[in-house]
Design an enzyme around this catalytic site. Structure first.
Site, PDB file in Angstrom:
ATOM      1  N   ASP A 187      25.375  -7.443   3.846  1.00 26.98           N
ATOM      2  CA  ASP A 187      27.231  -7.822   4.778  1.00 26.98           C
ATOM      3  C   ASP A 187      27.386  -9.090   5.404  1.00 26.98           C
ATOM      4  OD1 ASP A 187      25.394  -6.565   6.685  1.00 26.98           O
ATOM      5  OD2 ASP A 187      27.326  -6.809   7.945  1.00 26.98           O
ATOM      6  N   GLU A 189      14.322  -6.111  -1.434  1.00 29.02           N
ATOM      7  CA  GLU A 189      13.735  -7.883  -1.329  1.00 29.02           C
ATOM      8  C   GLU A 189      12.418  -7.942  -1.676  1.00 29.02           C
ATOM      9  OE1 GLU A 189      17.537  -6.069   1.545  1.00 29.02           O
ATOM     10  OE2 GLU A 189      15.303  -4.957   0.693  1.00 29.02           O
ATOM     11  N   HIS A 213      23.846  -5.416  14.549  1.00 29.39           N
ATOM     12  CA  HIS A 213      22.900  -4.004  13.862  1.00 29.39           C
ATOM     13  C   HIS A 213      22.558  -5.494  12.411  1.00 29.39           C
ATOM     14  CE1 HIS A 213      26.134  -5.697  10.706  1.00 29.39           C
ATOM     15  NE2 HIS A 213      24.929  -5.466   9.900  1.00 29.39           N
ATOM     16  N   HIS A 214      20.890  -4.126  12.104  1.00 23.83           N
ATOM     17  CA  HIS A 214      20.100  -5.111  12.303  1.00 23.83           C
ATOM     18  C   HIS A 214      19.050  -6.518  12.802  1.00 23.83           C
ATOM     19  CE1 HIS A 214      21.235  -3.067   8.170  1.00 23.83           C
ATOM     20  NE2 HIS A 214      21.483  -4.269   7.794  1.00 23.83           N
ATOM     21  N   GLY A 239      -3.064 -10.603  -3.515  1.00 24.59           N
ATOM     22  CA  GLY A 239      -3.995  -9.158  -3.842  1.00 24.59           C
ATOM     23  C   GLY A 239      -3.150  -8.137  -3.140  1.00 24.59           C
ATOM     24  N   ASP A 285      -1.702   2.405 -13.385  1.00 20.67           N
ATOM     25  CA  ASP A 285      -0.518   2.589 -12.692  1.00 20.67           C
ATOM     26  C   ASP A 285      -0.333   2.927 -11.239  1.00 20.67           C
ATOM     27  OD1 ASP A 285      -3.661   3.994 -12.559  1.00 20.67           O
ATOM     28  OD2 ASP A 285      -3.128   5.924 -13.457  1.00 20.67           O
ATOM     29  N   ASN A 326      -4.932   6.205 -15.976  1.00 18.34           N
ATOM     30  CA  ASN A 326      -5.746   6.814 -15.674  1.00 18.34           C
ATOM     31  C   ASN A 326      -6.406   7.111 -13.976  1.00 18.34           C
ATOM     32  OD1 ASN A 326      -6.244   3.825 -13.647  1.00 18.34           O
ATOM     33  ND2 ASN A 326      -7.968   3.379 -14.837  1.00 18.34           N
ATOM     34  N   GLY A 386      -4.870   6.546 -11.136  1.00 19.02           N
ATOM     35  CA  GLY A 386      -4.709   6.373  -9.765  1.00 19.02           C
ATOM     36  C   GLY A 386      -5.415   4.517  -9.511  1.00 19.02           C
ATOM     37  N   GLU A 408     -10.532   0.716  -6.639  1.00 22.63           N
ATOM     38  CA  GLU A 408     -11.048   1.792  -4.976  1.00 22.63           C
ATOM     39  C   GLU A 408     -11.891   1.812  -5.784  1.00 22.63           C
ATOM     40  OE1 GLU A 408      -9.451  -0.373  -3.239  1.00 22.63           O
ATOM     41  OE2 GLU A 408      -7.694  -0.698  -3.056  1.00 22.63           O
TER      42      GLU A 408
END
Length: 575
Positions: free
Chosen positions: A38, A61, A124-125, A416, A443, A470, A472, A476
């Site tokens: 708004d 956003e 608001h916000h 990153g 993925d 694969n 995940g 990591e």
């Protein structure tokens, strides 16, 4: 809108919103990304009524900030529109990435009415605490300039922020209170001109002389390039200088593709002990390195093993260090143009041998698809002029491939942030739809921003999306958690997503499990969006990626860290 002469310059009356949109257009921005709210709808209506800019609505956003970043990398400048607080903070991560990667974007936030700020009215916000400066302060560390637009400052501050973003190659943040977009003010009639401030003549001539003298006297000069060579549009100048000096040019991985990899003096990627063969010696044994925009972090220095020679010349966008001397008020392009003119032509040094792309062994078409076979196939798939995207993870393997001429590499190497590439794909597609765009993504990264695929489909863009399924976060698993559930992601039917997100789409989807399946998919004409889901083993990873993760664990967790526990870490066979 009538123009009039005031104090020697023409002015005219315009609404603040129309003036802002006019300035964006004059700066070369043709599209505005974002999410309606708004507080920004008044400006959006002005955009709709004016027709000069095209609105590209995003699914959130965060992805709008990624899209503006990708757009700016090909267009030179990008912009997004969000709403107060909730929208601004959602976009903050992407804008911070633009700051880390030196990408000029303009984040416009439709904010609470100026009336409410003046009277201290809760809205608001907001935090409901009576303080309306929280988000200006939140953006201060990750933007080159921030401002709340008012009728008194709009004519000056709008120009200042746009020029700051373009000149510094950094994002800026402006709040536009929702009740002032339709107020008329006096504004300059002349168009906005994007131009760097001219250099100080004495500083420029002295800097050129100092740099040229050192390079001309060197027996083994070399050039090292970071991403700023692209941001400040000096890659052609650097190649011209290298040609004249017959000097090798290396890049750090954040500048992949900035120097044409078929250029005779292109040496490869420099990353300390992680450098490509011969590159480390080329840079570290040089008696005069010209480093352009060099910003070392562990990801770009082979875990801090890079070591530039003493006396390296450090050139940045607006300053140059030559030994003990620092030259301010100079621009990078003017310095390089002057140095090119000043150094003598060298004829006694041979160019770097250009490494040929070695064809790998032909994979058995019925063999289960592996990472090694996958990246070999991708190398053969690339062609001149491609825009190639990488997200965090095993997709970093693209850094080890050779890009054909005129390719553009887009990635978030310093920042990153996973999921960046999907939003950036939308932005860069919007900036240059005539080029072929190839997204390389895993993925885990894809799931963060997968919804933006719907916007890509809505605009009938035709990228090639190559997704590794694969199970995940493989990169990591190389740190810790080889088989731990925290590195797993839900298994989606990825190849079905185009039809689910855009019923009736003409996109072509493939699920591949063998080398032959992949080759068949890659031979599909790119007349429509092509989506290829490649199924691979969760513990299959390129050696370079696993090795980097293993070393990263040592840096992150130290000698007492859990990475030494048996079986907790996906290990590289070459460690």
């Amino acid at each position: 809108m009538e123009s009039k002469q005031t104090t020697g310059s023409l002015t005219q009356r315009m609404t603040i919103g129309d003036f802002l949109l006019r300035r964006l257009e004059e700066a070369g921005i043709r599209h505005l990304f974002g999410v309606p709210g708004d507080y920004n709808l008044a400006l959006l209506q002005q955009l709709q009524d004016g027709g000069a800019l095209e609105w590209v609505g995003n699914t959130g956003e965060l992805t709008s900030s990624y899209a503006a970043d990708g757009y700016a990398r090909l267009n030179g400048l990008g912009a997004l529109l969000v709403t107060n607080g909730v929208g601004a903070l959602s976009a903050l991560n992407g804008v911070a990435g633009s700051y880390a990667e030196h990408v000029p974007t303009i984040c416009i936030c439709g904010s609470i009415p100026l009336r409410s700020i003046d009277r201290g009215l809760g809205m608001h916000h907001t935090m409901a605490d009576g303080n309306f400066d929280h988000f200006l302060r939140a953006y201060a560390p990750v933007t080159a300039a921030q401002v709340r637009i008012t009728p008194r400052n709009a004519a000056v501050e709008i120009d200042r922020l746009i020029l700051t973003a373009w000149r510094e190659k950094l994002p800026v943040y402006m709040e536009l209170p929702s009740d002032i977009a339709y107020l008329e003010i006096e504004v300059p009639a002349a168009p906005l001109v994007l131009a760097q401030q001219p250099s100080d003549p004495e500083r420029l001539s002295s800097c050129i002389a100092a740099v040229a003298q050192r390079l001309a006297a060197a027996t083994s000069p070399a050039i090292l390039v970071d991403a700023d060579a692209d941001r400040f549009d000096v890659a052609p100048d650097l190649m011209e200088l290298a040609q004249k000096l017959q000097a090798p040019v290396a890049v750090i991985n954040a500048a992949k593709g900035v120097i044409d990899e078929s250029f005779p003096y292109y040496a490869g990627i420099y990353a300390g002990k992680g450098s490509e063969p011969g590159v480390r010696e080329t840079i570290e044994s040089s008696d005069c390195v010209l480093a352009v925009g060099y910003r070392p972090i562990e990801v770009t220095t082979g875990d801090f093993t890079a070591s530039l020679p003493a006396g390296t010349i450090h050139a940045r966008g607006h300053a140059v260090d030559v030994g003990e001397d620092n030259y301010q008020a100079v621009t990078l392009k003017e310095v390089l143009r002057g140095v090119i003119d000043a150094v003598p032509q060298v004829t006694n040094r041979a160019p770097q041998p250009v490494a040929a792309v070695m064809p790998g062994a032909q994979a058995d078409s019925s063999a289960k698809l592996t990472q090694a076979a996958y990246w070999q196939a991708i190398q053969g798939y690339l062609r001149p002029g491609d825009v190639v995207y990488v997200d965090n993870g095993t997709s970093f393997s693209i850094l080890g491939l050779k890009l054909p001429p005129n390719c553009t590499f887009i990635g978030s190497i310093n920042w990153g942030s996973i999921g960046y590439s999907v939003g950036a794909l939308l932005g860069a597609l919007t900036a240059a739809p005539e080029r072929r765009h190839i997204l390389l993504v895993g993925d885990g990264s894809f799931q963060v921003t997968a919804q933006e695929l719907s916007t890509i489909l809505r605009h009938d863009y035709k990228p090639v999306i190559l997704l590794i399924n694969n199970g995940g976060y493989t990169i990591e698993r190389g740190y810790i958690g080889k088989t731990e559930p925290y590195n797993d992601v839900a298994n989606w039917a990825y190849a079905d997503l185009p039809k689910a997100l855009h019923p009736g789409t003409t996109a072509q989807s493939f699920v591949v499990r063998t080398c032959g399946d992949l080759q068949d998919a890659l031979e599909t004409p790119n007349d429509n969006l092509v989506f290829v889901e490649s199924i691979m083993d969760p513990c299959d990873a390129p050696a370079a990626i696993t090795r980097s993760s293993n070393l990263g664990a040592e840096l992150d967790y130290g000698p007492r860290g859990p990475q030494h526990r048996e079986g907790l870490q996906l290990r590289s066979s070459t460690m």
